[in-house]
Design an enzyme around this catalytic site. Sequence first.
Site, PDB file in Angstrom:
ATOM      1  N   LYS A  29      55.768  85.180  83.584  1.00  0.00           N
ATOM      2  CA  LYS A  29      55.447  85.324  85.013  1.00  0.00           C
ATOM      3  C   LYS A  29      54.572  86.561  85.263  1.00  0.00           C
ATOM      4  CE  LYS A  29      59.817  85.463  86.294  1.00  0.00           C
ATOM      5  NZ  LYS A  29      60.622  85.286  85.067  1.00  0.00           N
ATOM      6  N   ARG A  55      65.733  84.734  93.320  1.00  0.00           N
ATOM      7  CA  ARG A  55      66.539  84.404  92.147  1.00  0.00           C
ATOM      8  C   ARG A  55      67.856  83.761  92.544  1.00  0.00           C
ATOM      9  NH1 ARG A  55      64.026  88.392  88.583  1.00  0.00           N
ATOM     10  NH2 ARG A  55      64.648  88.078  86.442  1.00  0.00           N
ATOM     11  N   ARG A 106      59.097  91.620  72.874  1.00  0.00           N
ATOM     12  CA  ARG A 106      58.915  92.573  73.979  1.00  0.00           C
ATOM     13  C   ARG A 106      59.852  93.770  73.816  1.00  0.00           C
ATOM     14  NH1 ARG A 106      59.465  90.306  80.015  1.00  0.00           N
ATOM     15  NH2 ARG A 106      61.682  90.449  79.607  1.00  0.00           N
ATOM     16  N   ARG A 161      62.748  97.894  76.439  1.00  0.00           N
ATOM     17  CA  ARG A 161      63.570  97.592  77.631  1.00  0.00           C
ATOM     18  C   ARG A 161      65.014  97.332  77.232  1.00  0.00           C
ATOM     19  NH1 ARG A 161      61.103  93.232  81.830  1.00  0.00           N
ATOM     20  NH2 ARG A 161      63.311  92.771  82.101  1.00  0.00           N
ATOM     21  N   ARG A 166      71.531  87.855  80.999  1.00  0.00           N
ATOM     22  CA  ARG A 166      70.447  87.457  81.912  1.00  0.00           C
ATOM     23  C   ARG A 166      70.246  85.944  81.879  1.00  0.00           C
ATOM     24  NH1 ARG A 166      66.135  90.956  79.510  1.00  0.00           N
ATOM     25  NH2 ARG A 166      64.631  89.868  80.811  1.00  0.00           N
TER      26      ARG A 166
HETATM   27  P1  ADP Z   1      62.635  89.052  83.584  1.00  0.00           P
HETATM   28  O1  ADP Z   1      61.820  89.717  82.552  1.00  0.00           O
HETATM   29  O2  ADP Z   1      63.941  88.553  83.086  1.00  0.00           O
HETATM   30  O3  ADP Z   1      61.893  88.042  84.388  1.00  0.00           O
HETATM   31  P2  ADP Z   1      62.623  91.018  85.701  1.00  0.00           P
HETATM   32  O4  ADP Z   1      61.790  92.097  85.144  1.00  0.00           O
HETATM   33  O5  ADP Z   1      62.053  90.137  86.735  1.00  0.00           O
HETATM   34  O6  ADP Z   1      63.211  90.155  84.507  1.00  0.00           O
HETATM   35  O7  ADP Z   1      63.995  91.618  86.293  1.00  0.00           O
HETATM   36  C1  ADP Z   1      64.806  92.506  85.525  1.00  0.00           C
HETATM   37  C2  ADP Z   1      66.172  92.674  86.186  1.00  0.00           C
HETATM   38  O8  ADP Z   1      66.020  93.156  87.551  1.00  0.00           O
HETATM   39  C3  ADP Z   1      67.004  91.399  86.343  1.00  0.00           C
HETATM   40  O9  ADP Z   1      67.720  91.069  85.163  1.00  0.00           O
HETATM   41  C4  ADP Z   1      67.930  91.795  87.502  1.00  0.00           C
HETATM   42  O10 ADP Z   1      68.953  92.664  87.072  1.00  0.00           O
HETATM   43  C5  ADP Z   1      67.002  92.593  88.422  1.00  0.00           C
HETATM   44  N1  ADP Z   1      66.342  91.713  89.405  1.00  0.00           N
HETATM   45  C6  ADP Z   1      65.008  91.456  89.479  1.00  0.00           C
HETATM   46  N2  ADP Z   1      64.745  90.614  90.487  1.00  0.00           N
HETATM   47  C7  ADP Z   1      65.937  90.318  91.069  1.00  0.00           C
HETATM   48  C8  ADP Z   1      66.339  89.475  92.143  1.00  0.00           C
HETATM   49  N3  ADP Z   1      65.439  88.750  92.830  1.00  0.00           N
HETATM   50  N4  ADP Z   1      67.645  89.420  92.473  1.00  0.00           N
HETATM   51  C9  ADP Z   1      68.551  90.129  91.799  1.00  0.00           C
HETATM   52  N5  ADP Z   1      68.255  90.925  90.755  1.00  0.00           N
HETATM   53  C10 ADP Z   1      66.963  91.022  90.392  1.00  0.00           C
END
Ligand code: ADP
Length: 189
Positions: free
Chosen positions: A14, A89, A128, A134, A145
């Site tokens: 994304k 989400r 990654r 991370r 997750r």
């Molecule tokens: P990914 O690489 O899994 O797409 P993101 O970088 O988008 O992850 O998000 C990392 C973390 O931030 C998530 O695991 C969650 O803890 C928090 N987070 C991000 N967006 C949201 C959301 N819309 N609602 C709740 N928690 C969120």
Amino acid sequence: MLNIVLFGPPGAGKGTQSEKLINKYGLVHISTGDLFRAHIKNQTELGQRVNALIAEGQLVPDQITIDMLEEEVSKNPGAKGFIFDGFPRTVAQAEALDTFLESKGTRIAGVIALDVDQDELTRRIAQRQLETGRVDDQADKLQKRIEEYFNKTIHVLPFYEGQGKLSKVNGIGSIENIFADLCAVIDRY
Ligand code: ADP
């Protein structure tokens, strides 16, 4: 306005595709994950509140996330549109986003789900983790997750499907090919 939700599990690509899309369409990219990580890095009050949850791979509570997102949208009053990445989400977040955009006289044009199988996701995130360190990309946190994704986030898809706004794009292949497929969908909005 052109408001798009880019949807997909952790590691679906994304962020990579959002960067390309904002350049092509002149949109503002809002990644809730990036926003939370910036708050944590800057040790803001919000950052301190969400740090442990994120490190464990859990979702941040809806209201905290919704408030942060609405503030970010409001910071960009002249925007031609937004790409929402990592938000909504949960169905509650999706409903809040609809209400919020309606109050601004606009709406979601469409939701594009990037489709990537679990083996490929696991491979990408392991890579990654090596590159960025991370903490939530570590295997046990990643497992949490993925659980959060299948327990809560997946329900966002039927929500938008019911509104006739959902498209799926294959997220495996070259970055350029996936980008071209996304653009083909967006150009029909
Ligand atoms: P990914 O690489 O899994 O797409 P993101 O970088 O988008 O992850 O998000 C990392 C973390 O931030 C998530 O695991 C969650 O803890 C928090 N987070 C991000 N967006 C949201 C959301 N819309 N609602 C709740 N928690 C969120």
